[in-house]
Design an enzyme around this catalytic site. Structure first.
Site, mmCIF file in Angstrom:
data_model
loop_
_atom_site.group_PDB
_atom_site.id
_atom_site.type_symbol
_atom_site.label_atom_id
_atom_site.label_comp_id
_atom_site.label_asym_id
_atom_site.label_seq_id
_atom_site.Cartn_x
_atom_site.Cartn_y
_atom_site.Cartn_z
ATOM 1 N N LYS A 1 0.806 -1.239 0.000
ATOM 2 C CA LYS A 1 0.000 0.000 0.000
ATOM 3 C C LYS A 1 0.829 1.274 0.000
ATOM 4 O O LYS A 1 0.387 2.326 0.441
ATOM 5 C CB LYS A 1 -1.013 0.041 1.169
ATOM 6 C CG LYS A 1 -1.960 -1.130 1.192
ATOM 7 C CD LYS A 1 -2.801 -1.195 -0.045
ATOM 8 C CE LYS A 1 -2.748 -2.515 -0.716
ATOM 9 N NZ LYS A 1 -3.202 -2.529 -2.091
ATOM 10 N N TRP B 1 1.598 1.686 -8.842
ATOM 11 C CA TRP B 1 2.052 2.846 -9.627
ATOM 12 C C TRP B 1 3.471 2.624 -10.143
ATOM 13 O O TRP B 1 3.760 2.806 -11.336
ATOM 14 C CB TRP B 1 1.993 4.081 -8.721
ATOM 15 C CG TRP B 1 2.190 5.399 -9.383
ATOM 16 C CD1 TRP B 1 2.189 5.666 -10.732
ATOM 17 C CD2 TRP B 1 2.402 6.651 -8.718
ATOM 18 N NE1 TRP B 1 2.390 7.003 -10.940
ATOM 19 C CE2 TRP B 1 2.527 7.626 -9.729
ATOM 20 C CE3 TRP B 1 2.491 7.047 -7.384
ATOM 21 C CZ2 TRP B 1 2.729 8.981 -9.426
ATOM 22 C CZ3 TRP B 1 2.695 8.385 -7.085
ATOM 23 C CH2 TRP B 1 2.808 9.336 -8.100
ATOM 24 N N HIS C 1 7.648 -7.587 -1.354
ATOM 25 C CA HIS C 1 7.322 -6.809 -0.155
ATOM 26 C C HIS C 1 8.301 -7.122 0.970
ATOM 27 O O HIS C 1 8.134 -6.646 2.089
ATOM 28 C CB HIS C 1 5.891 -7.109 0.311
ATOM 29 C CG HIS C 1 4.832 -6.510 -0.572
ATOM 30 N ND1 HIS C 1 4.912 -5.231 -1.066
ATOM 31 C CD2 HIS C 1 3.646 -7.008 -1.025
ATOM 32 C CE1 HIS C 1 3.837 -4.977 -1.795
ATOM 33 N NE2 HIS C 1 3.063 -6.033 -1.800
ATOM 34 N N GLY D 1 -5.401 7.590 -4.320
ATOM 35 C CA GLY D 1 -4.086 7.966 -4.843
ATOM 36 C C GLY D 1 -3.662 9.364 -4.436
ATOM 37 O O GLY D 1 -3.056 10.089 -5.226
HETATM 38 P P1 A3P Z 1 -4.988 4.833 -1.559
HETATM 39 O O1 A3P Z 1 -5.679 3.671 -0.959
HETATM 40 O O2 A3P Z 1 -4.486 5.805 -0.536
HETATM 41 O O3 A3P Z 1 -5.770 5.525 -2.603
HETATM 42 P P2 A3P Z 1 -0.117 -0.467 -3.593
HETATM 43 O O4 A3P Z 1 -0.053 -0.314 -5.064
HETATM 44 O O5 A3P Z 1 1.253 -0.520 -2.943
HETATM 45 O O6 A3P Z 1 -1.000 -1.577 -3.196
HETATM 46 O O7 A3P Z 1 -0.719 0.878 -3.022
HETATM 47 C C1 A3P Z 1 -2.059 1.216 -3.284
HETATM 48 C C2 A3P Z 1 -2.195 2.705 -3.137
HETATM 49 O O8 A3P Z 1 -1.611 3.363 -4.268
HETATM 50 C C3 A3P Z 1 -3.660 3.121 -3.101
HETATM 51 O O9 A3P Z 1 -3.676 4.309 -2.294
HETATM 52 C C4 A3P Z 1 -3.914 3.420 -4.563
HETATM 53 O O10 A3P Z 1 -5.026 4.240 -4.798
HETATM 54 C C5 A3P Z 1 -2.609 4.098 -4.949
HETATM 55 N N1 A3P Z 1 -2.335 4.042 -6.393
HETATM 56 C C6 A3P Z 1 -2.558 3.023 -7.249
HETATM 57 N N2 A3P Z 1 -2.177 3.353 -8.491
HETATM 58 C C7 A3P Z 1 -1.710 4.613 -8.426
HETATM 59 C C8 A3P Z 1 -1.184 5.517 -9.408
HETATM 60 N N3 A3P Z 1 -1.100 5.178 -10.681
HETATM 61 N N4 A3P Z 1 -0.799 6.732 -8.983
HETATM 62 C C9 A3P Z 1 -0.877 7.094 -7.684
HETATM 63 N N5 A3P Z 1 -1.379 6.289 -6.710
HETATM 64 C C10 A3P Z 1 -1.784 5.058 -7.077
#
Ligand code: A3P
Length: 347
Positions: free
Chosen positions: A94, A99, A156, A315
């Site tokens: 998370k 991204w 991770h 995000g």
């Molecule tokens: P939020 O829940 O705060 O919105 P991971 O990819 O490590 O599982 O993390 C997920 C988090 O990254 C989520 O945050 C998600 O919305 C955000 N996220 C996913 N894709 C993204 C992107 N392209 N740009 C920015 N944030 C992104």
């Protein structure tokens, strides 16, 4: 802005196949060989509502890891071979993994596909960059062997564990971290989605308490961040240490930094053509979230199918303010501030 699509893409493989799609014959029965050993590792504290994740956490070498992914890690110890060209994307769950997977994959493959027909339009980033310990847990270790170099894989694992697998100091690591308060909030929403509702999972207060004790997926988060931070100071040319919030502030600068680090810097012509901006746009949450593959698709996992949509929420930076009291935020900041003391790192 000139379009990158005008460039020739001689080796454009249509249609794109993930390494898994191309090698499904190599998938084996998931191993249960390590389950007896795993059952001897300390189990996470009991809470009334059982689900903090799909599988309970066990403490392994000071790290809380789900039983499923522990299988993968123990399997890796027997079968994983690093290569000098490997690139590992490491993160605490998370923290921006999805991204960065998109950014790394798009950066590496930018000359193989016209960006308008790039595989990220039809594949979720998790299908393009395999998660090592999950692959090894689910009978896909042979698949990891046939990925052509340079392999890009995610993990991770904290550096203390990952370093056991890296036998060649030429491997590169991209690490992304994020304000732990936002990690906690993001995690809570994610677990609700994969478990099918708020009533199925621990309450936010329970999540918070466990998080403050370091009991969460690959926790404690402070050790996770500090491990990669220290290594990036020792070997900055091999460990790129990025922060989610900084990337949000200036994605173009970080996209260039990433390409340079991975050994495929943007050419002057690419920069003039606006390729960096196009890649940033392609990998933005706005673009990815709206794609059919990410609105409706599923990722088959041993936990059952996980909807691609679950990986995209807001995000943003600072969403914790909508879910945490000031007192809770201050307590968590104080815990982490204490752990970071003297390291030069700040939330
Ligand atoms: P939020 O829940 O705060 O919105 P991971 O990819 O490590 O599982 O993390 C997920 C988090 O990254 C989520 O945050 C998600 O919305 C955000 N996220 C996913 N894709 C993204 C992107 N392209 N740009 C920015 N944030 C992104």
């Amino acid at each position: 802005m000139a379009s990158y699509d005008n460039k020739p893409h001689a080796d454009f493989p249509i249609p794109y196949k993930t390494i898994e799609e191309a090698n499904s014959h190599l998938i084996e029965k998931p191993t249960e060989e390590h389950d007896a050993v795993i059952a001897t590792f300390p189990l996470q504290p009991f809470i009334e509502r059982p689900f903090t994740f799909t599988h309970p956490f066990r403490l392994y070498k000071g790290v809380w890891i789900s039983e499923l992914l522990l299988r993968g890690i123990l399997e890796m110890q027997q079968r994983f071979k690093s290569r000098p060209t490997d690139i590992y994307l490491a993160s605490s769950p998370k923290s921006g993994t999805t991204w960065l997977k998109a950014m790394i994959f798009a950066t590496l493959t930018r000359t193989s596909y016209p960006l308008s027909q790039h595989p990220l339009h039809t594949h979720n980033p998790h299908q393009c960059v395999p998660h090592m310990e999950r692959k090894f847990a689910t009978g896909q270790s042979q698949i990891m062997e046939v990925i052509p170099s340079p392999r890009v894989m995610s993990t991770h694992m904290p550096y203390s564990l990952l370093s056991e697998f890296i036998t060649d100091s030429d491997c590169r690591i991209v690490y992304v971290w994020r304000d732990p308060k936002d990690v906690l909030v993001s995690l809570w929403f994610f677990v609700q989605k994969i478990m099918g509702g708020a009533d199925k999972v621990a309450t936010f207060d329970q999540f918070y308490d466990l998080f403050c004790q370091g009991v969460h997926s690959f926790g404690p988060i402070w050790n996770h961040v500090l491990g990669y931070w220290e290594e990036s100071k020792r070997r900055p040319e091999k460990v790129l240490f990025l922060k989610y919030e900084h990337i949000l502030q200036d994605p173009v600068k970080h996209a260039k930094q990433l390409a340079h680090f991975m050994g495929c810097p943007y050419t002057e012509a690419e920069e003039n053509d606006g390729v960096v901006e196009q890649i940033v746009e392609l990998c933005s949450i706005k673009t990815l979230k709206d794609l059919d593959v990410n609105k409706g698709g599923n990722r088959a996992t041993s936990d059952g199918p996980i909807s691609h949509a679950h990986y995209f929420r807001k995000g943003k930076a600072g969403d914790w303010k909508s879910h945490m009291t000031q007192e809770m935020a201050e307590r968590l900041n104080a815990i982490i501030g204490e752990k970071f003391k003297g390291s030069g790192l700040q939330i």
